[in-house]
Design a protein around this motif. Structure first.
Motif, PDB file in Angstrom:
ATOM      1  N   ALA A  85      39.488   2.661  34.958  1.00  0.00           N
ATOM      2  CA  ALA A  85      38.511   3.212  34.010  1.00  0.00           C
ATOM      3  C   ALA A  85      38.858   2.795  32.583  1.00  0.00           C
ATOM      4  O   ALA A  85      37.973   2.467  31.777  1.00  0.00           O
ATOM      5  CB  ALA A  85      38.478   4.738  34.125  1.00  0.00           C
ATOM      6  N   GLN A  86      40.152   2.807  32.256  1.00  0.00           N
ATOM      7  CA  GLN A  86      40.602   2.404  30.919  1.00  0.00           C
ATOM      8  C   GLN A  86      40.144   0.993  30.566  1.00  0.00           C
ATOM      9  O   GLN A  86      39.630   0.735  29.477  1.00  0.00           O
ATOM     10  CB  GLN A  86      42.132   2.483  30.867  1.00  0.00           C
ATOM     11  N   PHE A  87      40.322   0.067  31.507  1.00  0.00           N
ATOM     12  CA  PHE A  87      40.045  -1.343  31.217  1.00  0.00           C
ATOM     13  C   PHE A  87      38.648  -1.796  31.625  1.00  0.00           C
ATOM     14  O   PHE A  87      38.282  -2.955  31.375  1.00  0.00           O
ATOM     15  CB  PHE A  87      41.093  -2.229  31.889  1.00  0.00           C
ATOM     16  N   LEU A  88      37.866  -0.921  32.247  1.00  0.00           N
ATOM     17  CA  LEU A  88      36.484  -1.267  32.586  1.00  0.00           C
ATOM     18  C   LEU A  88      35.489  -0.526  31.697  1.00  0.00           C
ATOM     19  O   LEU A  88      34.608  -1.139  31.098  1.00  0.00           O
ATOM     20  CB  LEU A  88      36.204  -0.946  34.067  1.00  0.00           C
ATOM     21  N   ILE A  89      35.658   0.793  31.607  1.00  0.00           N
ATOM     22  CA  ILE A  89      34.695   1.605  30.855  1.00  0.00           C
ATOM     23  C   ILE A  89      34.824   1.407  29.355  1.00  0.00           C
ATOM     24  O   ILE A  89      33.823   1.143  28.663  1.00  0.00           O
ATOM     25  CB  ILE A  89      34.877   3.101  31.201  1.00  0.00           C
ATOM     26  N   MET A  90      36.036   1.500  28.810  1.00  0.00           N
ATOM     27  CA  MET A  90      36.201   1.454  27.354  1.00  0.00           C
ATOM     28  C   MET A  90      35.786   0.104  26.750  1.00  0.00           C
ATOM     29  O   MET A  90      35.101   0.073  25.722  1.00  0.00           O
ATOM     30  CB  MET A  90      37.642   1.810  26.976  1.00  0.00           C
ATOM     31  N   PRO A  91      36.159  -1.046  27.339  1.00  0.00           N
ATOM     32  CA  PRO A  91      35.677  -2.319  26.784  1.00  0.00           C
ATOM     33  C   PRO A  91      34.158  -2.466  26.897  1.00  0.00           C
ATOM     34  O   PRO A  91      33.506  -2.977  25.981  1.00  0.00           O
ATOM     35  CB  PRO A  91      36.395  -3.374  27.629  1.00  0.00           C
ATOM     36  N   LEU A  92      33.580  -2.014  28.029  1.00  0.00           N
ATOM     37  CA  LEU A  92      32.131  -2.116  28.206  1.00  0.00           C
ATOM     38  C   LEU A  92      31.397  -1.262  27.178  1.00  0.00           C
ATOM     39  O   LEU A  92      30.404  -1.696  26.581  1.00  0.00           O
ATOM     40  CB  LEU A  92      31.747  -1.692  29.624  1.00  0.00           C
ATOM     41  N   VAL A 111      36.183  -3.291  16.890  1.00  0.00           N
ATOM     42  CA  VAL A 111      35.703  -2.330  17.886  1.00  0.00           C
ATOM     43  C   VAL A 111      36.110  -2.765  19.290  1.00  0.00           C
ATOM     44  O   VAL A 111      36.539  -1.945  20.119  1.00  0.00           O
ATOM     45  CB  VAL A 111      34.167  -2.173  17.792  1.00  0.00           C
ATOM     46  N   MET A 112      36.006  -4.058  19.580  1.00  0.00           N
ATOM     47  CA  MET A 112      36.378  -4.541  20.907  1.00  0.00           C
ATOM     48  C   MET A 112      37.870  -4.382  21.162  1.00  0.00           C
ATOM     49  O   MET A 112      38.283  -4.066  22.288  1.00  0.00           O
ATOM     50  CB  MET A 112      35.989  -6.017  21.070  1.00  0.00           C
ATOM     51  N   LEU A 113      38.685  -4.595  20.138  1.00  0.00           N
ATOM     52  CA  LEU A 113      40.133  -4.416  20.320  1.00  0.00           C
ATOM     53  C   LEU A 113      40.470  -2.953  20.590  1.00  0.00           C
ATOM     54  O   LEU A 113      41.367  -2.647  21.388  1.00  0.00           O
ATOM     55  CB  LEU A 113      40.894  -4.921  19.095  1.00  0.00           C
ATOM     56  N   VAL A 114      39.744  -2.035  19.935  1.00  0.00           N
ATOM     57  CA  VAL A 114      39.937  -0.614  20.231  1.00  0.00           C
ATOM     58  C   VAL A 114      39.606  -0.339  21.698  1.00  0.00           C
ATOM     59  O   VAL A 114      40.284   0.444  22.373  1.00  0.00           O
ATOM     60  CB  VAL A 114      39.049   0.256  19.314  1.00  0.00           C
ATOM     61  N   LEU A 151      45.494  -8.208  30.264  1.00  0.00           N
ATOM     62  CA  LEU A 151      44.116  -7.715  30.275  1.00  0.00           C
ATOM     63  C   LEU A 151      43.483  -7.631  28.890  1.00  0.00           C
ATOM     64  O   LEU A 151      42.288  -7.907  28.747  1.00  0.00           O
ATOM     65  CB  LEU A 151      44.068  -6.344  30.959  1.00  0.00           C
ATOM     66  N   THR A 152      44.230  -7.245  27.869  1.00  0.00           N
ATOM     67  CA  THR A 152      43.638  -7.140  26.528  1.00  0.00           C
ATOM     68  C   THR A 152      43.127  -8.496  26.020  1.00  0.00           C
ATOM     69  O   THR A 152      41.969  -8.592  25.595  1.00  0.00           O
ATOM     70  CB  THR A 152      44.641  -6.519  25.531  1.00  0.00           C
ATOM     71  N   PRO A 153      43.932  -9.575  26.060  1.00  0.00           N
ATOM     72  CA  PRO A 153      43.396 -10.879  25.644  1.00  0.00           C
ATOM     73  C   PRO A 153      42.255 -11.358  26.541  1.00  0.00           C
ATOM     74  O   PRO A 153      41.256 -11.908  26.047  1.00  0.00           O
ATOM     75  CB  PRO A 153      44.604 -11.814  25.756  1.00  0.00           C
ATOM     76  N   ALA A 154      42.390 -11.158  27.857  1.00  0.00           N
ATOM     77  CA  ALA A 154      41.364 -11.636  28.793  1.00  0.00           C
ATOM     78  C   ALA A 154      40.036 -10.942  28.551  1.00  0.00           C
ATOM     79  O   ALA A 154      38.971 -11.589  28.514  1.00  0.00           O
ATOM     80  CB  ALA A 154      41.828 -11.425  30.231  1.00  0.00           C
ATOM     81  N   LEU A 155      40.059  -9.618  28.390  1.00  0.00           N
ATOM     82  CA  LEU A 155      38.822  -8.869  28.174  1.00  0.00           C
ATOM     83  C   LEU A 155      38.214  -9.161  26.805  1.00  0.00           C
ATOM     84  O   LEU A 155      36.985  -9.243  26.668  1.00  0.00           O
ATOM     85  CB  LEU A 155      39.097  -7.367  28.318  1.00  0.00           C
TER      86      LEU A 155
END
Length: 361
Positions: A85-92, A111-114, A151-155
């Motif tokens: 959820a952290q890496f799917l919901i928050m970036p979306l 905003v995307m980095l947050v 994941l942070t750089p990839a997303l």
């Protein structure tokens, strides 16, 4: 030392207000923080945003134990759902807000980095204050931090590569340098120098808050004009991102029927006044964890103190110290436990009546 502990506890408790106050100061008096990271002298070069972030991450590492990762194996579903959820919901959500508000590239990146960064120590504190599942929060934070360099750089690249130039390799290197290495060093120091870190952790909030507010000031001060022009927009987007994140996270947990800890009490305490006991070693608990157990319905704590003599503890192969036993007792009282007992050994080799009396004291 006691004064430092009191100051540290105070700043930790009122961290949010201190951060806001410093942000306001930096906005209206930019010169108060424009020196951070400047190439003026040794001090201004040393006190840079990256170095301060490493201090905060090192402090986070000092609080980590192997036990924090046990939740991954004892409750794998909960951890996987939380990290996903952290890496799917928050970036979306961040991406949707960028599009809905047509944010310019520089704000879109922020905003995307947050949205793509992992949860931090503050999320554990907020979970504790909300009487949530602190053990799960700590486990999720540990796992998401380990995954962040990839994941942070990839997303960020996935969502923004058509808008701005994103160098995922450079981001990976920076995250490893600023986040992973300091956390790993802090973890190792805590592992091999536990007696030192036990004392250091009590004043850690003071160091961490000082670093965080300096970072906030260093970010706000040079961007005063941009914040003046876009402040309300940025505030609105950040508030929406957080509120939507809370709502979606709760919705996912509800849909997958993850059991909140406060419901554990109603399902297990079938008789009024029933006693539920937690047995724990002193080095494995802190105030946040104990508060979580207390909120779940545990109303009695039994600590494996054994003895207050460090030499005897060492001979017995016990991993804790007398200071850790005292700290665990204080943490239990602060977490709301009133029924606390300690397991004490008698007739140990070389054990004297004086040592026994000191243990009881």
């Amino acid at each position: 030392m006691e004064t430092l502990k009191k100051v540290s506890k105070f700043v930790g408790k009122y961290m949010a207000f201190i951060v806001v106050a410093v942000a306001v100061l930096a906005f209206f008096v930019p010169a108060s923080f424009l020196w951070v990271g400047k190439d003026w002298n040794f001090v201004t070069r040393l006190v840079s945003v990256n170095n301060l972030l490493m201090v905060v991450m090192f402090g986070m590492g000092l609080t980590l134990k192997l036990e924090d990762f046990k939740v991954v194996f004892t409750r794998p579903k909960d951890v996987v759902v939380g990290v996903a959820a952290q890496f799917l919901i928050m970036p979306l959500l961040a991406f949707l807000l960028v599009k809905v508000f047509s944010l310019p590239p520089e704000l879109a990146v922020g905003v995307m980095l947050v949205g793509t960064c992992p949860g931090g120590t503050s999320s554990n504190v907020m979970t504790f204050l909300a009487k949530g599942d602190v053990a799960l929060s700590v486990g999720m934070t540990a796992c998401s931090t380990v995954l962040a360099p990839v994941l942070t750089p990839a997303l960020t690249w996935l969502y923004l590569h058509e808008t701005v130039t994103v160098d995922p390799v450079s981001m990976f290197t920076s995250i490893v340098k600023i986040v992973i290495v300091p956390i790993a060093l802090g973890f190792l120091v805590n592992k091999f120098f536990g007696k030192f870190t036990q004392a250091a952790v009590e004043v850690l909030p003071l160091v961490s808050v000082a670093a965080i507010v300096t970072i906030v000031g260093a970010v706000v001060a040079p961007n005063q004009q941009k914040l003046f022009a876009n402040g309300l927009l940025i505030l609105g987007v950040v508030v929406l991102h957080n509120l939507l994140g809370y709502a979606c996270g709760y919705g996912v947990g509800k849909a997958l029927k993850l059991l909140p800890k406060h419901r554990l009490k109603s399902r297990t305490m079938t008789r009024a006044g029933a006693e539920i006991t937690l047995e724990a070693n002193p080095e494995t608990v802190d105030e946040a964890k104990l508060a979580g157990f207390r909120a779940a319905g545990v109303n009695r704590l039994s600590l494996g103190v054994q003895t207050a003599d460090d030499e005897s503890l060492s001979r017995l192969g016990r991993p804790h110290t007398a200071a850790q036993s005292r700290a665990a007792l204080a943490a239990a009282k602060a977490a709301g436990f009133e029924n606390i007992t300690g397991d004490i050994m008698l007739a140990l080799p070389h054990y004297t009546r004086g040592e026994f009396d000191r243990t009881l004291a």
